[in-house]
Design a protein around this motif. Structure first.
Motif, mmCIF file in Angstrom:
data_model
loop_
_atom_site.group_PDB
_atom_site.id
_atom_site.type_symbol
_atom_site.label_atom_id
_atom_site.label_comp_id
_atom_site.label_asym_id
_atom_site.label_seq_id
_atom_site.Cartn_x
_atom_site.Cartn_y
_atom_site.Cartn_z
ATOM 1 N N PRO A 73 0.796 -1.232 0.000
ATOM 2 C CA PRO A 73 0.000 0.000 0.000
ATOM 3 C C PRO A 73 0.828 1.282 0.000
ATOM 4 O O PRO A 73 0.384 2.310 -0.526
ATOM 5 N N VAL A 74 2.022 1.250 0.578
ATOM 6 C CA VAL A 74 2.864 2.445 0.631
ATOM 7 C C VAL A 74 3.803 2.505 -0.573
ATOM 8 O O VAL A 74 3.858 3.489 -1.301
ATOM 9 N N ALA A 75 4.547 1.416 -0.800
ATOM 10 C CA ALA A 75 5.598 1.431 -1.816
ATOM 11 C C ALA A 75 5.076 1.296 -3.235
ATOM 12 O O ALA A 75 5.731 1.735 -4.177
ATOM 13 N N VAL A 76 3.897 0.702 -3.413
ATOM 14 C CA VAL A 76 3.356 0.505 -4.759
ATOM 15 C C VAL A 76 2.140 1.399 -5.010
ATOM 16 O O VAL A 76 2.071 2.105 -6.013
ATOM 17 N N GLN A 77 1.195 1.382 -4.060
ATOM 18 C CA GLN A 77 -0.001 2.206 -4.233
ATOM 19 C C GLN A 77 0.213 3.649 -3.772
ATOM 20 O O GLN A 77 -0.607 4.518 -4.040
ATOM 21 N N GLY B 86 -2.215 -4.088 6.510
ATOM 22 C CA GLY B 86 -1.667 -3.477 7.724
ATOM 23 C C GLY B 86 -0.203 -3.794 7.917
ATOM 24 O O GLY B 86 0.599 -2.910 8.221
ATOM 25 N N LEU B 87 0.165 -5.066 7.711
ATOM 26 C CA LEU B 87 1.566 -5.453 7.862
ATOM 27 C C LEU B 87 2.428 -4.884 6.739
ATOM 28 O O LEU B 87 3.598 -4.534 6.956
ATOM 29 N N GLY B 88 1.842 -4.770 5.542
ATOM 30 C CA GLY B 88 2.574 -4.149 4.438
ATOM 31 C C GLY B 88 2.896 -2.699 4.726
ATOM 32 O O GLY B 88 3.997 -2.212 4.436
ATOM 33 N N TYR B 89 1.939 -2.014 5.328
ATOM 34 C CA TYR B 89 2.143 -0.627 5.757
ATOM 35 C C TYR B 89 3.164 -0.568 6.896
ATOM 36 O O TYR B 89 4.055 0.283 6.896
ATOM 37 N N ALA B 90 3.057 -1.522 7.825
ATOM 38 C CA ALA B 90 3.907 -1.498 9.023
ATOM 39 C C ALA B 90 5.375 -1.713 8.679
ATOM 40 O O ALA B 90 6.240 -1.025 9.239
ATOM 41 N N TRP B 91 5.674 -2.662 7.784
ATOM 42 C CA TRP B 91 7.096 -2.951 7.541
ATOM 43 C C TRP B 91 7.796 -1.775 6.864
ATOM 44 O O TRP B 91 8.985 -1.542 7.106
ATOM 45 N N VAL B 92 7.070 -1.022 6.056
ATOM 46 C CA VAL B 92 7.669 0.160 5.440
ATOM 47 C C VAL B 92 7.981 1.204 6.514
ATOM 48 O O VAL B 92 9.064 1.800 6.532
ATOM 49 N N LEU B 93 7.031 1.425 7.434
ATOM 50 C CA LEU B 93 7.256 2.384 8.518
ATOM 51 C C LEU B 93 8.456 1.981 9.363
ATOM 52 O O LEU B 93 9.302 2.817 9.693
ATOM 53 N N VAL B 94 8.544 0.703 9.709
ATOM 54 C CA VAL B 94 9.641 0.232 10.562
ATOM 55 C C VAL B 94 10.981 0.341 9.832
ATOM 56 O O VAL B 94 11.997 0.722 10.430
ATOM 57 N N ALA B 95 10.997 0.020 8.538
ATOM 58 C CA ALA B 95 12.238 0.123 7.766
ATOM 59 C C ALA B 95 12.728 1.567 7.713
ATOM 60 O O ALA B 95 13.921 1.848 7.908
ATOM 61 N N VAL B 96 11.810 2.499 7.464
ATOM 62 C CA VAL B 96 12.172 3.919 7.425
ATOM 63 C C VAL B 96 12.652 4.378 8.799
ATOM 64 O O VAL B 96 13.672 5.069 8.922
ATOM 65 N N ALA B 97 11.933 3.972 9.851
ATOM 66 C CA ALA B 97 12.294 4.382 11.213
ATOM 67 C C ALA B 97 13.644 3.823 11.627
ATOM 68 O O ALA B 97 14.404 4.489 12.347
ATOM 69 N N LEU C 270 10.882 11.093 3.457
ATOM 70 C CA LEU C 270 10.385 11.063 2.080
ATOM 71 C C LEU C 270 11.408 10.421 1.148
ATOM 72 O O LEU C 270 11.051 9.621 0.272
ATOM 73 N N VAL C 271 12.686 10.750 1.341
ATOM 74 C CA VAL C 271 13.747 10.161 0.514
ATOM 75 C C VAL C 271 13.825 8.650 0.734
ATOM 76 O O VAL C 271 13.954 7.873 -0.229
ATOM 77 N N LEU C 272 13.724 8.212 1.982
ATOM 78 C CA LEU C 272 13.788 6.779 2.283
ATOM 79 C C LEU C 272 12.600 6.033 1.689
ATOM 80 O O LEU C 272 12.752 4.934 1.152
ATOM 81 N N VAL C 273 11.410 6.623 1.801
ATOM 82 C CA VAL C 273 10.234 6.007 1.180
ATOM 83 C C VAL C 273 10.434 5.926 -0.331
ATOM 84 O O VAL C 273 10.102 4.914 -0.963
ATOM 85 N N GLY C 274 11.000 6.992 -0.913
ATOM 86 C CA GLY C 274 11.290 6.981 -2.344
ATOM 87 C C GLY C 274 12.261 5.877 -2.721
ATOM 88 O O GLY C 274 12.100 5.219 -3.761
ATOM 89 N N CYS C 275 13.262 5.635 -1.882
ATOM 90 C CA CYS C 275 14.233 4.561 -2.139
ATOM 91 C C CYS C 275 13.554 3.195 -2.091
ATOM 92 O O CYS C 275 13.852 2.304 -2.912
ATOM 93 N N ILE C 276 12.642 3.012 -1.129
ATOM 94 C CA ILE C 276 11.909 1.746 -1.029
ATOM 95 C C ILE C 276 11.052 1.537 -2.274
ATOM 96 O O ILE C 276 10.997 0.436 -2.834
#
Length: 210
Positions: free
Chosen positions: A22-26, A140-151, A190-196
């Motif tokens: 949901p974050v990295a693709v959608q 939910g877990l798809g959203y969560a792992w992106v947040l944790v990776a960025v954090a 934002l840069v980290l999310v962009g990298c993901i």
């Protein structure tokens, strides 16, 4: 049992973890990824909170989908979500008050999270409770792992800590090492999310060529 874990159900669960994240693709739920990922702990709590709320809201709306008039379905969805968010917020205040303070208004803003409302409208309104539950957990877990990776990267390089525990040795600071302050800003998030997103796109292209 085979129907419970059919190909479609597996896709509903595993798809959001990777190819349909949901974050990295959608590209949904970006605001909270920028706001609550300066430390790993609040990112985990936010991710788990969204996972629980999406899963439970999906199940409830799925059970109600045939009885709710079409013209008020959005209102019903918002009422269900608001009730679940209120419950989660009160639980956090009772058992994890410090994290609740860190998350501030962002727990309340789960009510308007694009991922949440999107899954209710696009999936729960058309599918049964079990399928909707799997879809909610997966998203939910798809959203969560992106947040944790960025954090993880923001806290490690921005503060030199993880979960508030010093990770970067004091000896490095004595040698002149300085934490990267920009990692604690929304720009870095934002840069980290962009990298993901970039990595996910590359993987998708490679998979398509095989």
């Amino acid at each position: 049992m085979s129907q419970l874990f059919s190909k479609e159900n597996k896709e509903a669960f595993f798809g959001p973890l990777g190819a349909n994240n949901p974050v990295a693709v959608q590209v949904l739920g970006i605001c909270s990824a920028l706001a609550v990922t300066a430390q790993v702990e609040p990112a985990i709590v936010m991710g788990l909170s969204v996972t629980v709320i999406v899963a439970m809201a999906n199940v409830i709306i799925s059970l109600l989908r045939k009885t709710v008039p079409n013209r008020i379905r959005i209102i019903v969805q918002l009422v269900v979500v608001a009730a679940l968010v209120t419950i989660v917020s009160q639980i956090l205040k009772a058992f994890a008050y410090d994290v609740s303070v860190q998350l501030s208004v962002y727990i309340g803003l789960i009510i308007t999270n694009c991922i949440l409302m999107g899954r209710l409208e696009a999936f729960a309104m058309q599918n049964g409770p079990w399928e909707s539950f799997l879809d909610g957990i997966g998203n939910g877990l798809g959203y969560a792992w992106v947040l944790v990776a960025v954090a993880f990267f923001r806290e490690l390089f921005g503060s030199g800590t993880l979960f508030g525990i010093q990770i970067v040795p004091q000896a490095l600071y004595d040698l002149g090492y300085i934490n990267c302050g920009i990692m604690l800003t929304p720009v870095a998030a934002l840069v980290l999310v962009g990298c993901i997103i970039w990595v996910m796109k590359i993987r998708e292209e490679k998979a398509a060529k095989k």
